[in-house]
Design an enzyme around this catalytic site. Structure first.
Site, PDB file in Angstrom:
ATOM      1  N   GLU A   1       0.850  -1.187   0.000  1.00 49.62           N
ATOM      2  CA  GLU A   1       0.000   0.000   0.000  1.00 49.62           C
ATOM      3  C   GLU A   1       0.887   1.239   0.000  1.00 49.62           C
ATOM      4  O   GLU A   1       1.877   1.253   0.733  1.00 49.62           O
ATOM      5  CB  GLU A   1      -0.913   0.041   1.230  1.00 49.62           C
ATOM      6  CG  GLU A   1      -1.944   1.157   1.135  1.00 49.62           C
ATOM      7  CD  GLU A   1      -2.851   1.297   2.358  1.00 49.62           C
ATOM      8  OE1 GLU A   1      -2.483   0.804   3.442  1.00 49.62           O
ATOM      9  OE2 GLU A   1      -3.907   1.911   2.218  1.00 49.62           O
TER      10      GLU A   1
ATOM     11  N   GLU B   1      -5.979  -3.025  12.540  1.00 50.29           N
ATOM     12  CA  GLU B   1      -5.554  -3.837  11.384  1.00 50.29           C
ATOM     13  C   GLU B   1      -6.493  -5.019  11.193  1.00 50.29           C
ATOM     14  O   GLU B   1      -6.860  -5.351  10.075  1.00 50.29           O
ATOM     15  CB  GLU B   1      -4.103  -4.311  11.554  1.00 50.29           C
ATOM     16  CG  GLU B   1      -3.082  -3.205  11.799  1.00 50.29           C
ATOM     17  CD  GLU B   1      -3.230  -2.002  10.877  1.00 50.29           C
ATOM     18  OE1 GLU B   1      -3.593  -2.184   9.707  1.00 50.29           O
ATOM     19  OE2 GLU B   1      -2.989  -0.862  11.341  1.00 50.29           O
TER      20      GLU B   1
ATOM     21  N   HIS C   1      -9.875  -4.071   9.582  1.00 46.72           N
ATOM     22  CA  HIS C   1      -9.815  -3.836   8.138  1.00 46.72           C
ATOM     23  C   HIS C   1     -10.243  -5.078   7.360  1.00 46.72           C
ATOM     24  O   HIS C   1     -10.583  -4.980   6.180  1.00 46.72           O
ATOM     25  CB  HIS C   1      -8.386  -3.478   7.712  1.00 46.72           C
ATOM     26  CG  HIS C   1      -8.091  -2.010   7.702  1.00 46.72           C
ATOM     27  ND1 HIS C   1      -8.899  -1.085   7.085  1.00 46.72           N
ATOM     28  CD2 HIS C   1      -7.040  -1.296   8.196  1.00 46.72           C
ATOM     29  CE1 HIS C   1      -8.363   0.125   7.205  1.00 46.72           C
ATOM     30  NE2 HIS C   1      -7.237   0.021   7.888  1.00 46.72           N
TER      31      HIS C   1
ATOM     32  N   GLU D   1     -10.409   3.826   5.876  1.00 46.97           N
ATOM     33  CA  GLU D   1      -9.692   4.280   7.072  1.00 46.97           C
ATOM     34  C   GLU D   1     -10.634   4.934   8.088  1.00 46.97           C
ATOM     35  O   GLU D   1     -10.570   4.647   9.273  1.00 46.97           O
ATOM     36  CB  GLU D   1      -8.544   5.220   6.698  1.00 46.97           C
ATOM     37  CG  GLU D   1      -7.438   4.554   5.877  1.00 46.97           C
ATOM     38  CD  GLU D   1      -6.842   3.316   6.530  1.00 46.97           C
ATOM     39  OE1 GLU D   1      -7.091   3.072   7.730  1.00 46.97           O
ATOM     40  OE2 GLU D   1      -6.133   2.562   5.829  1.00 46.97           O
TER      41      GLU D   1
ATOM     42  N   GLY E   1       4.129   1.802  10.900  1.00 43.04           N
ATOM     43  CA  GLY E   1       3.292   1.553  12.080  1.00 43.04           C
ATOM     44  C   GLY E   1       2.653   0.191  11.982  1.00 43.04           C
ATOM     45  O   GLY E   1       2.989  -0.712  12.725  1.00 43.04           O
ATOM     46  N   ALA E   2       1.759   0.043  11.023  1.00 42.53           N
ATOM     47  CA  ALA E   2       1.118  -1.256  10.845  1.00 42.53           C
ATOM     48  C   ALA E   2       0.404  -1.289   9.510  1.00 42.53           C
ATOM     49  O   ALA E   2       0.037  -0.252   8.964  1.00 42.53           O
ATOM     50  CB  ALA E   2       0.119  -1.505  11.966  1.00 42.53           C
ATOM     51  N   MET E   3       0.198  -2.494   9.002  1.00 48.12           N
ATOM     52  CA  MET E   3      -0.429  -2.651   7.686  1.00 48.12           C
ATOM     53  C   MET E   3      -1.333  -3.881   7.686  1.00 48.12           C
ATOM     54  O   MET E   3      -0.949  -4.939   8.156  1.00 48.12           O
ATOM     55  CB  MET E   3       0.673  -2.761   6.629  1.00 48.12           C
ATOM     56  CG  MET E   3       0.150  -2.960   5.224  1.00 48.12           C
ATOM     57  SD  MET E   3      -0.840  -1.535   4.669  1.00 48.12           S
ATOM     58  CE  MET E   3      -1.951  -2.334   3.534  1.00 48.12           C
ATOM     59  N   GLU E   4      -2.522  -3.691   7.124  1.00 46.77           N
ATOM     60  CA  GLU E   4      -3.599  -4.677   7.254  1.00 46.77           C
ATOM     61  C   GLU E   4      -3.637  -5.751   6.182  1.00 46.77           C
ATOM     62  O   GLU E   4      -4.716  -6.269   5.872  1.00 46.77           O
ATOM     63  CB  GLU E   4      -4.936  -3.928   7.229  1.00 46.77           C
ATOM     64  CG  GLU E   4      -5.348  -3.377   5.846  1.00 46.77           C
ATOM     65  CD  GLU E   4      -5.008  -1.915   5.601  1.00 46.77           C
ATOM     66  OE1 GLU E   4      -4.082  -1.401   6.267  1.00 46.77           O
ATOM     67  OE2 GLU E   4      -5.656  -1.285   4.748  1.00 46.77           O
ATOM     68  N   ASN E   5      -2.508  -6.144   5.594  1.00 46.30           N
ATOM     69  CA  ASN E   5      -2.517  -7.172   4.537  1.00 46.30           C
ATOM     70  C   ASN E   5      -3.438  -8.330   4.913  1.00 46.30           C
ATOM     71  O   ASN E   5      -3.467  -8.764   6.050  1.00 46.30           O
ATOM     72  CB  ASN E   5      -1.099  -7.716   4.344  1.00 46.30           C
ATOM     73  CG  ASN E   5      -0.056  -6.633   4.343  1.00 46.30           C
ATOM     74  OD1 ASN E   5      -0.090  -5.763   3.505  1.00 46.30           O
ATOM     75  ND2 ASN E   5       0.825  -6.644   5.335  1.00 46.30           N
TER      76      ASN E   5
HETATM   77  N1  0A1 Z   1      -3.229   1.258   5.857  1.00 48.24           N
HETATM   78  C1  0A1 Z   1      -2.471   1.218   7.070  1.00 48.24           C
HETATM   79  C2  0A1 Z   1      -1.441   2.258   7.284  1.00 48.24           C
HETATM   80  C3  0A1 Z   1      -0.535   2.628   6.154  1.00 48.24           C
HETATM   81  C4  0A1 Z   1      -0.543   3.905   5.658  1.00 48.24           C
HETATM   82  C5  0A1 Z   1       0.283   4.309   4.629  1.00 48.24           C
HETATM   83  C6  0A1 Z   1       1.131   3.387   4.069  1.00 48.24           C
HETATM   84  O1  0A1 Z   1       1.966   3.737   3.023  1.00 48.24           O
HETATM   85  C7  0A1 Z   1       2.154   5.031   2.686  1.00 48.24           C
HETATM   86  C8  0A1 Z   1       1.166   2.125   4.562  1.00 48.24           C
HETATM   87  C9  0A1 Z   1       0.322   1.753   5.591  1.00 48.24           C
HETATM   88  C10 0A1 Z   1      -3.450   1.331   8.216  1.00 48.24           C
HETATM   89  O2  0A1 Z   1      -4.366   2.137   8.179  1.00 48.24           O
HETATM   90  O3  0A1 Z   1      -3.294   0.613   9.162  1.00 48.24           O
HETATM   91 ZN    ZN Z   2      -6.156   1.640   8.576  1.00 48.11          ZN
END
Ligand code: 0A1
Ligand code: ZN
Length: 799
Positions: free
Chosen positions: A114, A291, A294, A313, A254-258
């Site tokens: 992302e 996460e 999501h 978000e 921080g964190a990512m919701e894959n």
């Molecule tokens: N989507 C994630 C946070 C996130 C935001 C930006 C990124 O790249 C620029 C990557 C991850 C969340 O909301 O947890």
């Molecule tokens: Zn998020």
């Protein structure tokens, strides 16, 4: 390049299936991709695939080499048929510097796709409205990469020749490529399992370096809690046979919701009760929840394009706020959430970077991940729930998920589902997504005792166009304190009047209860009226707001009468049945930053003196009450609130200058059983002139100097000190032997904290600004991004 929302066109080609094969190697990874592509509608456009930094080794269409055009940002293939199988093989170098695409982090190979980094892994239409079923095969050296993870369910795994091994993952749910993830490395797991409402077993894993495993328990507990919560609150079950959460040191996002494979920054997700405070543990739980949540709001239903980012978000923040509220004191959570909305979003909305929740243009997608998109987006969802009511909102959410499952949606789709379920038009709410800035609502209440009628006159500003502003209102008897009327009014026009009948007594006005709308309120209320609400309002948020207004009045006008404030505080402190956490919030002074909020210009030095003087005065006036509050027992289910109250009370006692307060704080510091209490005691001492201050700081340093996170805290507490000499002492911290620019958090712990300490940063000599500027310039040479972040401390400069 500027991207405009109005230029959106549906994708020319869809990719219902993709099979990926990774031959992992830190210096040259080969990725083979097999895409099933399908023409979307009647057109003759070629297939366009995005790709950056990839060395194309081969390309075939339906098994035969095909002509194609390669350029800097991707490749174009002319296809005659409406459906084809496109296969590519690329080589890439996992990066170390930028955390984009596939990269190495402390010996682990992992991904961040992302918003638009999947194109750094393979050629693909890299946009969220192209959803595919992914199957992934990973092969790698078994000694270097003992664990091979990707999205979905594990289908098979085994050993191959030459000390290599492989794993095959399959994700049955179509997803956009930004949710693809891969993690390979030497990791250990804390495992558990969760049984869903319908009886399916889900294998859970929190993956970390072996040494950190013990600190993964809280994340695991939070994960199980939120899985249950999403079933209870939204009827959303988890949909795969496993959920993995990976904690990696220095993961920048921080964190990512894959899908099925969340990646978190280790420092923000690993925490144990021995070294983390109550609020830090709450933050971990909220992040894990965010996460996970999501999975439905974002993953099963994603966004049509990046302009709709807030759809996933904002809605997900709203959902994680609900989870946190249900886990602890809902009132305290709301107060905290609104405080951070003020600190981040209101400031952003008033500054040079203000933008609508759904912007119309961007030059870089990364610009869109803002407080406005996240938390103002959440407030809009909350207003919709307020207007529709719980049941209709829940039905609307069900409809939204059902209707758009496996697809990419827009805010219109969300509102459409809510309108249908609620049987009400939300047409005017669309403006909330388009408007910039924070509206101010001016309120005036007139009372006609003869007619026993009260008239509430509301107006909003600015009014281009007027926004629908749902305000929960109540009227209390100014003398009796009795609740006389309560109602939800929606201000739709520039101004409107609302009448209340049967009002037998002069009313006191409780407005924007629960912070039902993200607006500033301007209402002239006498100190007595505020004091009544601060003692009697049954909406905890508004009660707190009234108390804060009383305190702000005292801070802004040091000559104002203190009696009503002192009495309201005394009354609250004497209320045995009050939730201790809420009480702690009620009696806390507003942060100094808030005192100047909304003013054209501020004098931080003057605010600081007023703030310290008021704290001393209240400390003295209510000394017996603070002593009693400080002695409350912190055990059992309400312990968190009790600890918070003890900390606040201790702060007042030290500020009062009571002879024994320094010794009391030191005792508290030394005998504390939790980090919350230890840190509160140290903070109170760090702010004070007590002679025990130095001893406590030295003891904390001795005890925790090997824990980088706690050492950061030790630095930050000093840089944040309310003491007048902080302008001298904070810059000197850079010369401390434990100060190092190499540890990522340390500079923030000193300089970031210092810049967030208004009286020191804004010292009239200008030395605070010079300090920040000098550090920023040095940092800019090695970490321009960090330097840019640091410079944001100056965002407020106009005021
Ligand atoms: N989507 C994630 C946070 C996130 C935001 C930006 C990124 O790249 C620029 C990557 C991850 C969340 O909301 O947890
Ligand atoms: Zn998020």
């Amino acid at each position: 390049m500027v991207v405009r929302r109005e230029d959106y066109r549906p994708p020319a080609w869809l990719v219902p299936e993709i099979a990926l094969e990774f031959d992992l190697d830190p210096v040259r990874t080969r990725v083979r991709a097999r895409l099933t592509v399908v023409r979307n509608g009647a057109h003759r456009e070629p297939l366009r695939l995005d790709g950056i930094g990839l060395k194309l080794r081969s390309l075939t269409v339906d098994g035969r080499p095909a002509s194609h055009k390669l350029d800097k940002s991707g490749l174009t293939v002319k296809l005659a048929a409406d459906r084809a199988t496109v296969e590519t093989a690329v080589d890439l170098l996992p990066s170390v510097a930028e955390q984009q695409g596939l990269f190495e982090l402390g010996g682990v190979l992992c991904t961040q796709c992302e918003p638009e980094h999947f194109r750094r892994i393979t050629f693909f239409p890299d946009r969220p409205d192209v959803l595919s079923r992914f199957s992934v095969r990973i092969e790698a050296d078994k000694a270097l990469f003992s664990v091979l993870l990707s999205n979905g369910d594990l289908r098979a795994a085994g050993d191959s020749d030459d000390g290599r091994h492989w794993a095959e993952w399959c994700d049955p749910h179509p997803k956009p490529c930004y949710l693809f993830a891969l993690v390979a490395g030497q990791l250990a797991a804390r495992t558990d399992s969760f049984t869903t409402g319908s009886g399916r077993e889900v294998a859970l894993g929190v993956w970390t370096r072996e040494a950190d495993l013990a600190r993964a328990a809280h994340a695991m507990e939070s994960l199980k809690a939120v899985m249950r919560w999403d079933e209870d609150a939204y009827g959303r079950e988890y949909d795969l046979s496993r959920y993995n959460l990976v904690a990696l040191p220095n993961f920048r996002f921080g964190a990512m919701e894959n899908k099925g494979l969340a990646i978190h920054d280790a420092a923000q997700v690993l925490a144990d009760p021995a070294t983390a405070t109550d609020s830090e543990l709450d933050v971990v739980a909220a992040l894990v929840a965010h996460e996970y949540l999501h999975n439905w709001s974002g993953n099963r239903v994603t966004c049509r394009d990046w302009f709709e980012l807030s759809l996933k978000e904002g809605f997900t923040v709203f959902r994680d706020q609900g989870f946190s509220a249900d886990r602890g004191s809902a009132a305290v959570r709301r107060i905290e959430d609104v405080r951070s909305l003020h600190a981040a979003q209101f400031v952003e909305d008033a500054g040079p970077r203000a933008h609508p929740v759904r912007p119309d243009r961007y030059t870089e997608v990364a610009e869109l991940f803002t407080a406005t998109v996240y938390v103002k987006g959440a407030e809009i969802v909350r207003m919709i729930r307020t207007v529709l009511g719980e049941a209709a909102f829940r039905a609307g959410a069900d409809l939204y998920f059902a209707r758009h499952d496996g697809g990419a949606a827009t805010w219109e789709d969300f509102l459409g589902a809510m309108e249908q379920a609620g049987g009400a038009s939300l047409a005017s709410f669309r403006r909330w997504y388009e408007t910039v800035g924070t509206p101010t609502v001016t309120a005036a209440l007139a009372y006609d005792p003869g007619a026993e009628q009260a008239t509430l006159r509301l107006s909003q500003n600015p009014v281009h166009p007027p926004l629908p502003i749902p305000l929960r209102v109540a009227l209390f008897g100014a003398g009796s304190g009795a609740l006389m009327a309560e109602r939800l009014v929606v201000l739709e026009a520039a101004e409107a009047e609302f009448t209340f009948a049967g009002i037998g007594e002069l009313p006191a006005l409780s407005l924007n209860r629960g912070f039902s709308a993200p607006v500033r309120i301007k209402a002239a209320r006498a100190l007595d009226e505020l004091a009544l609400l601060a003692s009697r309002d049954d909406d905890p948020f508004s009660r707190h707001a009234a108390m804060q207004d009383l305190m702000l009045a005292a801070l802004r006008d040091p000559s104002s009468e203190r009696g009503p404030l002192v009495e309201a505080l005394r009354q609250a402190l004497g209320e045995g049945a009050l939730d201790r956490g809420l009480l702690a919030e009620l009696v806390s002074l507003p942060p100094q930053k808030l005192v100047g909020e909304g003013l054209e210009s501020v004098d931080p030095g003057q605010i600081h003196s007023a703030w310290k003087a008021l704290r001393r005065e209240l400390g003295r006036e209510l000394e017996p009450e603070w002593r009693e509050a400080q002695a409350v027992v912190a055990a059992g289910p309400g312990a968190k609130g009790a600890r918070r109250l003890r900390g606040v009370a201790l702060g007042y006692l030290l500020a009062s200058g009571a002879d024994d307060s320094g010794a009391m704080a030191l005792r508290e510091f030394e005998q504390a059983e939790t980090m919350t209490e230890r840190e509160d005691a140290l903070r109170a001492l760090a702010d004070s002139d007590a002679s025990e201050r130095t001893r406590a700081l030295a003891a904390f340093h001795r005890r925790y100097r090997d824990d980088p996170r706690l050492l950061d805290k030790w630095f930050a507490l000093q840089a944040l000190s309310a003491r007048d000499d902080t302008i001298e002492t904070a810059p000197r911290l850079l010369a401390h032997p434990d100060f190092t620019i190499v540890h990522p958090g340390r500079l923030g712990a000193v300089v970031g904290a210092f810049a967030a300490n208004p009286h020191a940063f804004h010292d009239p000599s200008g030395r605070g600004y010079r300090f920040l500027a000098d550090v920023t310039l040095v940092l800019d040479r090695s970490d321009p991004r960090g330097a840019a972040r640091m410079a944001r401390s100056l965002n407020d400069w106009r005021r």
